[in-house]
Design a protein around this motif. Structure first.
Motif, PDB file in Angstrom:
ATOM      1  N   ASP A 181      49.608  45.626  41.654  1.00  0.00           N
ATOM      2  CA  ASP A 181      48.479  44.721  41.461  1.00  0.00           C
ATOM      3  C   ASP A 181      48.927  43.262  41.641  1.00  0.00           C
ATOM      4  O   ASP A 181      48.331  42.481  42.368  1.00  0.00           O
ATOM      5  CB  ASP A 181      47.955  44.927  40.032  1.00  0.00           C
TER       6      ASP A 181
ATOM      7  N   ASP B   7      40.248  49.086  42.681  1.00  0.00           N
ATOM      8  CA  ASP B   7      39.819  47.930  41.898  1.00  0.00           C
ATOM      9  C   ASP B   7      39.036  48.370  40.662  1.00  0.00           C
ATOM     10  O   ASP B   7      39.236  47.846  39.567  1.00  0.00           O
ATOM     11  CB  ASP B   7      38.964  46.983  42.746  1.00  0.00           C
TER      12      ASP B   7
ATOM     13  N   LYS C 202      41.342  49.706  38.096  1.00  0.00           N
ATOM     14  CA  LYS C 202      42.212  48.692  37.477  1.00  0.00           C
ATOM     15  C   LYS C 202      41.412  47.689  36.649  1.00  0.00           C
ATOM     16  O   LYS C 202      41.949  46.664  36.245  1.00  0.00           O
ATOM     17  CB  LYS C 202      42.995  47.952  38.572  1.00  0.00           C
TER      18      LYS C 202
ATOM     19  N   ARG D  89      38.886  45.955  37.736  1.00  0.00           N
ATOM     20  CA  ARG D  89      38.440  44.841  38.584  1.00  0.00           C
ATOM     21  C   ARG D  89      37.103  45.167  39.241  1.00  0.00           C
ATOM     22  O   ARG D  89      36.736  44.556  40.245  1.00  0.00           O
ATOM     23  CB  ARG D  89      39.491  44.542  39.661  1.00  0.00           C
TER      24      ARG D  89
ATOM     25  N   SER E 167      34.397  42.532  40.421  1.00  0.00           N
ATOM     26  CA  SER E 167      34.576  41.638  41.566  1.00  0.00           C
ATOM     27  C   SER E 167      34.734  42.382  42.887  1.00  0.00           C
ATOM     28  O   SER E 167      34.980  41.764  43.920  1.00  0.00           O
ATOM     29  CB  SER E 167      35.771  40.717  41.329  1.00  0.00           C
TER      30      SER E 167
ATOM     31  N   CYS F 288      38.706  33.466  38.337  1.00  0.00           N
ATOM     32  CA  CYS F 288      39.911  33.791  37.570  1.00  0.00           C
ATOM     33  C   CYS F 288      41.047  32.882  38.047  1.00  0.00           C
ATOM     34  O   CYS F 288      41.210  32.672  39.253  1.00  0.00           O
ATOM     35  CB  CYS F 288      40.260  35.258  37.781  1.00  0.00           C
TER      36      CYS F 288
ATOM     37  N   CYS G 144      43.734  35.666  40.108  1.00  0.00           N
ATOM     38  CA  CYS G 144      43.307  36.402  41.314  1.00  0.00           C
ATOM     39  C   CYS G 144      42.165  35.706  42.055  1.00  0.00           C
ATOM     40  O   CYS G 144      41.783  36.137  43.142  1.00  0.00           O
ATOM     41  CB  CYS G 144      42.937  37.845  40.979  1.00  0.00           C
TER      42      CYS G 144
ATOM     43  N   MET H  56      39.080  35.672  41.647  1.00  0.00           N
ATOM     44  CA  MET H  56      37.841  36.431  41.801  1.00  0.00           C
ATOM     45  C   MET H  56      36.822  35.924  40.774  1.00  0.00           C
ATOM     46  O   MET H  56      37.198  35.387  39.734  1.00  0.00           O
ATOM     47  CB  MET H  56      38.114  37.926  41.602  1.00  0.00           C
TER      48      MET H  56
ATOM     49  N   CYS I 144      40.475  36.978  34.451  1.00  0.00           N
ATOM     50  CA  CYS I 144      39.442  38.017  34.496  1.00  0.00           C
ATOM     51  C   CYS I 144      39.950  39.240  33.730  1.00  0.00           C
ATOM     52  O   CYS I 144      41.130  39.328  33.382  1.00  0.00           O
ATOM     53  CB  CYS I 144      39.132  38.378  35.947  1.00  0.00           C
TER      54      CYS I 144
ATOM     55  N   GLY J 261      40.556  42.254  34.776  1.00  0.00           N
ATOM     56  CA  GLY J 261      41.617  42.951  35.508  1.00  0.00           C
ATOM     57  C   GLY J 261      42.973  42.281  35.321  1.00  0.00           C
ATOM     58  O   GLY J 261      43.984  42.944  35.110  1.00  0.00           O
ATOM     59  N   CYS J 262      42.991  40.950  35.374  1.00  0.00           N
ATOM     60  CA  CYS J 262      44.254  40.227  35.205  1.00  0.00           C
ATOM     61  C   CYS J 262      44.728  40.266  33.749  1.00  0.00           C
ATOM     62  O   CYS J 262      45.932  40.299  33.487  1.00  0.00           O
ATOM     63  CB  CYS J 262      44.125  38.788  35.705  1.00  0.00           C
TER      64      CYS J 262
END
Ligand SMILES: [Zn+2]
Ligand SMILES: [Zn+2]
Length: 356
Positions: A175, A213, A216, A218, A221, A323, A326, A328, A344, A346-347
């Protein structure tokens, strides 16, 4: 007339089977290039003022998809030169050698051959992933959001190695790597004054990306990540191969007259199941699954991308928060009270698998 005649031209013998239609090599090539041309319509002469020069960035991975894209666009531009003595855009080609790939001495030679075959275009020198620290002026600061701060006198290479070895799971590692790669390519494209990036993702690859995504965290986005048009990075994104399957691009490579394409299409290895699921990053797992299963159920894969693309795409409109890492779009408005973090979801999840 034999029964195996191309259903398009009804003249030549059919040699490939595409979406249940038997086509000859020439009609099949036209089918592929037609799909790309349709996706490139926003970069036609009509959208250009007389003295304007448009530059587009094309990253090549060494795989068949981006190579097919380069060949098709090269062909289109050569026809423009023949007809009008100018092109609607120029192409800047870049290749990032990823960690683990740099030990292949054939790579530099391959890139040189590519340059010779497509000599009309600008080729940037080979990039390494750690170049993101030099080219993206904000990355070092943004990495601090993940708890990764540069130490005194630490070189780019040292910092980069420390970043990559800080992850405690393969999924987080992959990632992190894909965000850094994206940021490096965007930074290089902006430095070259390119107004857009042409991504060589096939429909198959986009489906794998969309599902990975979601897995994970995400998912919010996905549609913005795979949309054509202005991106949150402040540069246009285009996916001209989005309606073509990986297998079709490989077939195109095999019937193409360009030897480099045939070579890469030829060596495209059959998809192997990962040895151990536990140690495999979710990206690789889904990519393997979709590439192998996608051949059996292509319309389902096409639906993944179509559905994901229909979800709300958030554009950089000045109010959408991005974010820090990333880039996004995130929930919550810029300057609003609702945002509690710079990262975000995901991060934030990725950060949990980073040892600082
Ligand atoms: Zn035909
Ligand atoms: Zn993020």
């Amino acid at each position: 007339m034999t029964s195996d005649t191309c259903v398009d031209c009804r003249e030549r013998d059919a040699s490939v089977n595409i979406r249940n239609r038997r086509l000859c090599a020439a009609c099949f090539s036209r089918y592929v290039t037609g799909k790309v041309a349709k996706r490139m319509e926003s970069y036609r002469f009509t959208t250009l003022s007389a003295d304007q020069k448009r530059r587009l960035f094309l990253p090549v991975s060494g795989g068949i998809s981006s190579l097919v894209l380069l060949q098709i666009l090269d062909d289109q531009l050569q026809r423009q030169i023949a007809k009008r003595n100018r092109t609607a855009y120029d192409i800047v080609v870049a290749r990032v050698v990823l960690p683990g790939e740099q030990d292949q001495p054939t790579d530099a030679k391959w890139y040189e051959d590519l340059k010779t075959s497509f000599s009309k275009h600008t080729f940037l020198p080979l990039l390494a992933l750690h170049n993101v620290l030099r080219l993206d002026s904000r990355i070092v600061e943004d990495l601090e959001c993940l708890g990764l701060a540069r130490k005194v006198n630490e070189s780019d290479e040292e910092l980069f190695d420390r970043i990559m070895s800080s992850t405690t799971s393969n999924t987080a590692r992959s990632d992190l790597r894909s965000v850094l790669l994206q940021r490096l390519l965007v930074a290089a494209a902006k430095k070259e004054d390119c107004e857009g990036i042409l991504w060589g993702h096939s429909d198959t690859r986009l489906a794998a990306l969309a599902l990975a995504d979601v897995a994970k965290g995400r998912g919010g986005s996905v549609s913005s990540a795979i949309a054509d048009g202005p991106s949150m990075y402040g540069i246009g994104f285009n996916y001209p191969l989005r309606e073509l399957y990986e297998a079709e691009l490989q077939t195109y490579g095999l019937v193409a007259s360009e030897p480099l394409l045939q070579e890469v299409a030829d060596r495209a290895a059959p998809v192997q199941a990962p040895a151990s699921i536990r140690t495999t990053a979710i990206d690789d797992l889904l990519s393997t699954y979709i590439t192998s299963q996608g051949e059996k159920y292509p319309s389902i894969m096409a639906n993944v991308v179509r559905t994901a693309s229909k979800l709300e795409v958030r554009r950089p409109d000045g109010t959408t928060a991005a974010c820090r890492f990333c880039v996004m779009p995130m929930r919550g408005q810029l300057g609003g009270q609702t945002r509690t973090t710079d990262l975000c979801y995901g991060c934030q999840r990725m950060r949990q698998d980073i040892r600082t």
